[in-house]
Write a protein that holds these residues in place. Structure first.
Motif, PDB file in Angstrom:
ATOM      1  N   VAL A  46       0.850  -1.190   0.000  1.00 10.57           N
ATOM      2  CA  VAL A  46       0.000   0.000   0.000  1.00 10.57           C
ATOM      3  C   VAL A  46       0.890   1.245   0.000  1.00 10.57           C
ATOM      4  O   VAL A  46       1.926   1.291   0.671  1.00 10.57           O
ATOM      5  N   ASP A  47       0.485   2.249  -0.770  1.00  6.50           N
ATOM      6  CA  ASP A  47       1.247   3.484  -0.848  1.00  6.50           C
ATOM      7  C   ASP A  47       1.291   4.178   0.513  1.00  6.50           C
ATOM      8  O   ASP A  47       0.293   4.230   1.233  1.00  6.50           O
ATOM      9  N   ALA A  48       2.466   4.703   0.864  1.00 10.85           N
ATOM     10  CA  ALA A  48       2.644   5.334   2.173  1.00 10.85           C
ATOM     11  C   ALA A  48       1.750   6.547   2.340  1.00 10.85           C
ATOM     12  O   ALA A  48       1.298   6.847   3.451  1.00 10.85           O
ATOM     13  N   ARG A  49       1.473   7.279   1.265  1.00  6.94           N
ATOM     14  CA  ARG A  49       0.614   8.458   1.368  1.00  6.94           C
ATOM     15  C   ARG A  49      -0.807   8.077   1.757  1.00  6.94           C
ATOM     16  O   ARG A  49      -1.448   8.759   2.558  1.00  6.94           O
ATOM     17  N   ILE A  50      -1.291   6.968   1.199  1.00  8.75           N
ATOM     18  CA  ILE A  50      -2.638   6.509   1.557  1.00  8.75           C
ATOM     19  C   ILE A  50      -2.688   6.106   3.026  1.00  8.75           C
ATOM     20  O   ILE A  50      -3.646   6.431   3.749  1.00  8.75           O
ATOM     21  N   LEU A  51      -1.653   5.412   3.491  1.00 10.43           N
ATOM     22  CA  LEU A  51      -1.615   5.003   4.896  1.00 10.43           C
ATOM     23  C   LEU A  51      -1.551   6.212   5.817  1.00 10.43           C
ATOM     24  O   LEU A  51      -2.193   6.231   6.869  1.00 10.43           O
ATOM     25  N   LEU A  52      -0.787   7.226   5.425  1.00  6.37           N
ATOM     26  CA  LEU A  52      -0.699   8.431   6.254  1.00  6.37           C
ATOM     27  C   LEU A  52      -2.040   9.142   6.311  1.00  6.37           C
ATOM     28  O   LEU A  52      -2.450   9.640   7.375  1.00  6.37           O
ATOM     29  N   ILE A  53      -2.747   9.206   5.203  1.00  3.89           N
ATOM     30  CA  ILE A  53      -4.080   9.821   5.192  1.00  3.89           C
ATOM     31  C   ILE A  53      -5.035   9.048   6.090  1.00  3.89           C
ATOM     32  O   ILE A  53      -5.846   9.640   6.834  1.00  3.89           O
ATOM     33  N   ILE A  54      -4.956   7.711   6.068  1.00  2.35           N
ATOM     34  CA  ILE A  54      -5.797   6.897   6.947  1.00  2.35           C
ATOM     35  C   ILE A  54      -5.499   7.204   8.416  1.00  2.35           C
ATOM     36  O   ILE A  54      -6.422   7.317   9.245  1.00  2.35           O
TER      37      ILE A  54
END
Length: 296
Positions: free
Chosen positions: A155-163
């Motif tokens: 999973v892309d790190a940006r998506i995880l950070l947004i979550i």
């Protein structure tokens, strides 16, 4: 002197005494407000002064106005701090977090305010307590989980950070929106249901317009928090092309020194869009926070 004259004289003396007390109270209030204003404005003014000085002048005169204005600090800070990339990343983080927060938090707040499931009051107390706990207290388990999803799942790190941002702001979002919705009159909603509207239509066409100040307040609070966030982004993001705007300050640090002129100019670049947005929406922000925060 007649009794009526004595009463009138006494009332006049009392009125004069009250006027003096009010005048003293106004002077005290204005003094306190001026001190608070100076406390808030002076650091920004000093920062603005230092953003147009050289490093030598900052060392000689760190608090006063500049002798020679250096406007090259801003383009130099923009280039060296890579603001074109980091600011674009922060805009993505802010917009995505606000959108997800308002949709998910709004639906959850509506369900808690109107459906009132068992234990909803205890759940709201939990949200209130959870909103006061700093998210960095969970940074170790979050780091383990995010690394698992990045390495094992891809999973892309940006998506995880947004979550992570959405989850961290969810308690405050739900608490504020539910508090704002709970005292709204239900007559319009009942009338819409009688006319055949389903729950989604009731929420989008009736509840949402009535709670627009509350959603605006939540959006501003969440957006400011994500825009200024530094620790989580630095911990979970390792690609320089995905860094948010607050990490640009690292570009102005050498091994044994810091370029304070570029740091001050970079701070002005970061603060400026936030100040413009807040000043443009400050009335709606204050009204929404006041109306939603006092209801339980």
């Amino acid at each position: 002197m007649t009794a009526i004259g004595k009463v009138s004289l006494r009332d006049a003396v009392l009125q004069r005494g009250r006027s003096k007390e009010r005048s003293k109270l106004l002077v005290f209030n204005h003094t306190v407000l001026l001190l608070l204003t100076a406390f808030a404005v002076l650091p920004l003014l000093i920062l603005a002064f230092n953003s147009v000085k050289t490093n030598l002048e900052i060392g000689q005169n760190p608090l006063g106005p500049p002798v020679n204005i250096v406007t090259d600090n801003f383009p130099n800070a923009w280039d060296k701090g890579n603001f074109a990339t980091t600011m674009g990343n922060s805009i993505i983080y802010v917009v995505a977090t606000i959108a997800a927060e308002l949709v998910l938090g709004g639906l959850a707040a509506y369900a808690l305010a109107r459906k009132k499931p068992p234990g909803s009051d205890v759940l709201m107390l939990y949200f209130l307590v959870a909103s006061t706990i700093p998210l960095w207290m969970y940074i170790v388990p979050l780091f383990v989980q995010i690394n698992f999803f990045k390495v094992k799942v891809g999973v892309d790190a940006r998506i995880l950070l947004i979550i992570v941002y959405v989850a961290g702001n969810a308690p405050l979002t739900i608490f504020l929106l539910r508090s704002y919705m709970i005292d709204l009159p239900t007559e319009l909603e009942d009338a819409a249901r009688v006319d055949g509207a389903n729950e989604v239509q009731v929420f989008t066409r009736i509840v949402l317009p009535l709670t627009k100040p509350g959603f605006l307040t939540v959006g501003l609070v969440v957006g400011l928090g994500v825009w200024n966030e530094f620790l989580l982004a630095l911990t979970f993001i390792h690609d320089p092309n995905q860094f948010p705007v607050t990490t640009s300050f690292y570009k102005f640090v050498d091994r044994f020194d810091r370029d304070w002129a570029l740091t001050s100019a970079g701070a002005i670049i970061i603060i400026f869009p936030v100040m413009v947005l807040f000043l443009a929406l400050q009335r709606q922000f204050i009204e929404g926070l006041a109306e939603g925060g006092i209801k339980t």
